[in-house]
Structures are given as structure tokens and as C-alpha cells.
Design an enzyme around this catalytic site. Structure first.
Site, PDB file in Angstrom:
ATOM      1  N   ASP A  55      22.958 -20.825  27.239  1.00 46.12           N
ATOM      2  CA  ASP A  55      23.067 -19.847  26.159  1.00 46.12           C
ATOM      3  C   ASP A  55      22.790 -20.634  24.874  1.00 46.12           C
ATOM      4  O   ASP A  55      23.528 -21.568  24.548  1.00 46.12           O
ATOM      5  CB  ASP A  55      24.491 -19.266  26.167  1.00 46.12           C
ATOM      6  CG  ASP A  55      24.768 -18.373  24.966  1.00 46.12           C
ATOM      7  OD1 ASP A  55      23.941 -18.324  24.028  1.00 46.12           O
ATOM      8  OD2 ASP A  55      25.841 -17.731  24.960  1.00 46.12           O
ATOM      9  N   LYS A  81      12.618 -15.819  10.429  1.00 48.77           N
ATOM     10  CA  LYS A  81      11.418 -16.658  10.627  1.00 48.77           C
ATOM     11  C   LYS A  81      11.153 -17.541   9.409  1.00 48.77           C
ATOM     12  O   LYS A  81      10.826 -18.715   9.566  1.00 48.77           O
ATOM     13  CB  LYS A  81      10.198 -15.791  10.960  1.00 48.77           C
ATOM     14  CG  LYS A  81      10.249 -15.172  12.351  1.00 48.77           C
ATOM     15  CD  LYS A  81      10.344 -16.234  13.443  1.00 48.77           C
ATOM     16  CE  LYS A  81      10.328 -15.663  14.848  1.00 48.77           C
ATOM     17  NZ  LYS A  81      10.641 -16.671  15.871  1.00 48.77           N
ATOM     18  N   TYR A 133      14.247 -10.012  11.174  1.00 47.06           N
ATOM     19  CA  TYR A 133      13.400 -10.929  11.944  1.00 47.06           C
ATOM     20  C   TYR A 133      12.586 -11.826  11.005  1.00 47.06           C
ATOM     21  O   TYR A 133      12.509 -13.043  11.196  1.00 47.06           O
ATOM     22  CB  TYR A 133      12.470 -10.088  12.818  1.00 47.06           C
ATOM     23  CG  TYR A 133      11.525 -10.836  13.712  1.00 47.06           C
ATOM     24  CD1 TYR A 133      11.972 -11.534  14.833  1.00 47.06           C
ATOM     25  CD2 TYR A 133      10.152 -10.807  13.462  1.00 47.06           C
ATOM     26  CE1 TYR A 133      11.075 -12.195  15.662  1.00 47.06           C
ATOM     27  CE2 TYR A 133       9.257 -11.457  14.288  1.00 47.06           C
ATOM     28  CZ  TYR A 133       9.725 -12.148  15.396  1.00 47.06           C
ATOM     29  OH  TYR A 133       8.841 -12.793  16.214  1.00 47.06           O
ATOM     30  N   ILE A 169      19.225 -17.594  29.500  1.00 45.13           N
ATOM     31  CA  ILE A 169      20.629 -17.158  29.541  1.00 45.13           C
ATOM     32  C   ILE A 169      21.047 -16.708  30.937  1.00 45.13           C
ATOM     33  O   ILE A 169      22.214 -16.703  31.274  1.00 45.13           O
ATOM     34  CB  ILE A 169      20.897 -16.080  28.469  1.00 45.13           C
ATOM     35  CG1 ILE A 169      22.395 -15.851  28.293  1.00 45.13           C
ATOM     36  CG2 ILE A 169      20.184 -14.780  28.804  1.00 45.13           C
ATOM     37  CD1 ILE A 169      22.789 -15.363  26.942  1.00 45.13           C
ATOM     38  N   GLY A 223      14.649 -19.935  26.430  1.00 44.91           N
ATOM     39  CA  GLY A 223      13.964 -18.641  26.564  1.00 44.91           C
ATOM     40  C   GLY A 223      12.803 -18.738  27.535  1.00 44.91           C
ATOM     41  O   GLY A 223      11.782 -18.061  27.386  1.00 44.91           O
ATOM     42  N   LEU A 229      12.282 -17.685  30.431  1.00 48.51           N
ATOM     43  CA  LEU A 229      11.925 -16.547  31.278  1.00 48.51           C
ATOM     44  C   LEU A 229      11.446 -15.357  30.446  1.00 48.51           C
ATOM     45  O   LEU A 229      11.239 -14.266  30.959  1.00 48.51           O
ATOM     46  CB  LEU A 229      13.105 -16.153  32.172  1.00 48.51           C
ATOM     47  CG  LEU A 229      13.669 -17.301  33.034  1.00 48.51           C
ATOM     48  CD1 LEU A 229      14.747 -16.792  33.973  1.00 48.51           C
ATOM     49  CD2 LEU A 229      12.563 -18.004  33.820  1.00 48.51           C
ATOM     50  N   GLY A 230      11.254 -15.580  29.148  1.00 49.38           N
ATOM     51  CA  GLY A 230      10.758 -14.519  28.271  1.00 49.38           C
ATOM     52  C   GLY A 230       9.243 -14.398  28.330  1.00 49.38           C
ATOM     53  O   GLY A 230       8.584 -15.009  29.183  1.00 49.38           O
ATOM     54  N   GLN A 231       8.690 -13.620  27.398  1.00 44.96           N
ATOM     55  CA  GLN A 231       7.248 -13.319  27.451  1.00 44.96           C
ATOM     56  C   GLN A 231       6.407 -14.587  27.343  1.00 44.96           C
ATOM     57  O   GLN A 231       5.501 -14.801  28.134  1.00 44.96           O
ATOM     58  CB  GLN A 231       6.851 -12.345  26.331  1.00 44.96           C
ATOM     59  CG  GLN A 231       5.429 -11.816  26.524  1.00 44.96           C
ATOM     60  CD  GLN A 231       4.764 -11.318  25.251  1.00 44.96           C
ATOM     61  OE1 GLN A 231       5.281 -11.496  24.151  1.00 44.96           O
ATOM     62  NE2 GLN A 231       3.623 -10.696  25.401  1.00 44.96           N
TER      63      GLN A 231
HETATM   64  N1  SER Z   1       5.477  -9.776  18.343  1.00 49.11           N
HETATM   65  C1  SER Z   1       6.536  -9.899  17.396  1.00 49.11           C
HETATM   66  C2  SER Z   1       7.191  -8.613  17.135  1.00 49.11           C
HETATM   67  O1  SER Z   1       6.534  -7.615  17.175  1.00 49.11           O
HETATM   68  C3  SER Z   1       6.016 -10.433  16.099  1.00 49.11           C
HETATM   69  O2  SER Z   1       6.129 -11.791  16.081  1.00 49.11           O
HETATM   70  O3  SER Z   1       8.351  -8.582  16.836  1.00 49.11           O
END
Ligand code: SER
Length: 314
Positions: A52, A145, A141, A35, A8, A10-12
Site C-alpha cells: 500500500d 501533478k 489531479y 495494493i 501500481g 497491476l494498473g493500466q
Molecule cells: N489519462 C489521465 C486522466 O484522464 C490524464 O493523465 O485522468
């Protein structure tokens, strides 16, 4: 950490973490994977491979090719997207994590993956949420986690993999935008303030969530990974935070820098519900005690810097 594989990338978080790690450990020692490739600095400034995360073989081969000693697994769907596609989220978030842990086990590598304030739920104490407390999240989510924290602990106890993690709050940055998260409003508001002088918030006034500016998040990752293993009692995962605010408070802070700025509300019930199931503010004292965590930026200093950087960028 000497040779690091990032998923990941290239993500935030990844796009900035990759560059930061390349400064510290050398460009060739940070293998960015995602990916797909793009023309960002993270993809172009050192080794990059398409991986991937649901494909164990591809991840394992890449890790072996570069003989990495650290795996940082960042690829995941955020909360709102995961809520919209729960089965896909389970497969990607849990399948990806399992493959990354297996890769770390095979290579005897150190391991990092972020958990989140999303790991908490409505029955968690809302204010000054302790490190060790009730964790019954009601989002996919959050389920991912909590399961991820437990799985990381399991790989430490069962296989001796040096797993470490933090429960990140909403992360605010001016480089790569987040996507599909509940806390994204606190990034969007700065872009809209600089571009248009106004913002319509999908999170309602009075809704408090923890947040952190990206430079502090990057420091937290590096400091945790460099910390003395013997001092870590919690490992997966540490509460970390820098500030807690509601939409009207970030708006008031922006107004100090952009006097004409104003905020309106058009609440998105799905994301509002997620936000309300999370803490108002979490207690990061275990991270401070066990590896010296400390955030530098508060709402005021972050806001100044965000606006300055976005004015240059936009
Ligand atoms: N920033 C995330 C979200 O809002 C929380 O970990 O999904």
C-alpha cells in the site's frame, strides 16, 4: 536500471510496463507491487509484493529486501475519481509519491513517476502548449501533478535523487483498461466498437486532447530512464504526445475499419469540464531534443492495431 520496484504494477501502465521491463532487464529484476494481487501475467511472471503506497514502512522494506536501484511510482488516482474524492486523492497521490521519493532517497535509487497533461489548466496556452508555461490546474489531479513535478525536482536538487518524469497524454491500450480518467473514452470507444458497433461518448464533439498508444508510452519511459543524465534540462516533467484528436475524429477512423460503427453523445458535464481545462495539443520538442523522444503510432496505425488486438481478445 538493473533492479526495479514498480508501484501500481497491476494498473493500466504498470501491467504492460512490468512485462516489458522483465523482457529487457530479466524477470527477477522487476519487482511488481500493488495494493492487491490478481492472476494477471504482471502479478504471476516474476516477483510480486503487496504494498500500500501510503505505508512508507512496507514500501521501504520491500525495496530493501530486493535491493532495488530504481523506483517507478505509478500508483495514483486519475482525474475524474480524484475530482469525486479530492481529500482521498490528495492523501493517496501526494502521500504515495512522498513515500516513493523517500524510498528512492534511502536506497540512492533512480526514480520515475508520470505527470500528465492534467498538470495544465485553463490559463495555459491551449495549442502547441510549450514545455515551460503557465501551470494553474483547476482539478485536484492537476494540483497533485504540479506538486508532484515540483517535489520530484526538489528531491533532485536537495538530495541528488535522479528523478525523471513525463507529462503523459491519454494512454490507449487493449490490455488493462484505465479507470476514473477523463481520457478513458478513447479506450472505451474501441471496446464498444468491436463488441457492439456503437459508442456513446461522455466527451463532446470538438473536444481535442492529446493521446498516445501504450507501446510508445513504454518506450518513452525506458528511453528517458536510460538517457544521459547530463543532457536532461527539464527532468520533471517532459511534455510527450503522439496525436491529438476529438471524439468525432477517432470515430471516423474506427469507421474506416468497422464501416457500420457510429458514435452518439451523452456528455458528462464533470468530465467535459476537466477536458476543457486541458490543452488541445502539447509541444514535445524538449523531450525530442533532450533524450530523443519520438512516437511511432498515429491515429490510423493505432486504430488498426487496437481493433485487431481487441478482436483477438474479445
Ligand atoms: N489519462 C489521465 C486522466 O484522464 C490524464 O493523465 O485522468
Amino acid at each position: 536500471m538493473k533492479r526495479i520496484l514498480i508501484t501500481g504494477a497491476l494498473g493500466q501502465i504498470g501491467s504492460e510496463l512490468t512485462l516489458r521491463l522483465r523482457e529487457v532487464y530479466g524477470s527477477d529484476n522487476v519487482i511488481a507491487t500493488d495494493i492487491r494481487k490478481n492472476d494477471s501475467e504482471a502479478a504471476q511472471s516474476g516477483p510480486f509484493e503487496v504494498v500500500d503506497v501510503t505505508n512508507l514502512q512496507s514500501m521501504m522494506e520491500t525495496a530493501k529486501k530486493y535491493n532495488v536501484d530504481t523506483v517507478m511510482h505509478l500508483a495514483a488516482l486519475l482525474s475524474a475519481t480524484a475530482e469525486a474524492k479530492p481529500v482521498f486523492a490528495w492523501n493517496l497521490n501526494m502521500g504515495g509519491l512522498m513515500n516513493a521519493l523517500e524510498t528512492a532517497r534511502e536506497l540512492k535509487a533512480q526514480f520515475f513517476t508520470p505527470s500528465s497533461i492534467g498538470a495544465f489548466g485553463p490559463s495555459t496556452p491551449k495549442d502547441n502548449t510549450p514545455q515551460d508555461t503557465i501551470m494553474r490546474p483547476t482539478t485536484m489531479y492537476g494540483v497533485n501533478k504540479v506538486a508532484g513535478e515540483l517535489l520530484s525536482d526538489y528531491y533532485f536538487h536537495k538530495f541528488g535523487v535522479d528523478t525523471r518524469g513525463v507529462r503523459f497524454p491519454g494512454l490507449i491500450s487493449y490490455d488493462t483498461p484505465p479507470g476514473g480518467g477523463t481520457t478513458d473514452y478513447a479506450v472505451e470507444i474501441y471496446y464498444e466498437a468491436v463488441k457492439n458497433g456503437k459508442y456513446t461518448s461522455y466527451i463532446d464533439k470538438g473536444t481535442y486532447m492529446d493521446m498516445m498508444y501504450m507501446p510508445d508510452a513504454l518506450n518513452a519511459i525506458i528511453n528517458l530512464m536510460e538517457a544521459d543524465s547530463a543532457k536532461l534540462i527539464h527532468r520533471n516533467a517532459f511534455n510527450v504526445t503522439a496525436m491529438s484528436f476529438a471524439p468525432e475524429e477517432i470515430a471516423a477512423e474506427i469507421k474506416k475499419n468497422i464501416p457500420d460503427f457510429h458514435i452518439e453523445y451523452n456528455v458528462d458535464l464533470d468530465r467535459q469540464k476537466i477536458a476543457e481545462s486541458w490543452p488541445n495539443s502539447i509541444d514535445a520538442s524538449a523531450a525530442a531534443a533532450e533524450w530523443g523522444f519520438k512516437a511511432e503510432y498515429n491515429l490510423e496505425t493505432m486504430t488498426k492495431d487496437m481493433i485487431e488486438k481487441l478482436r483477438q481478445k474479445l
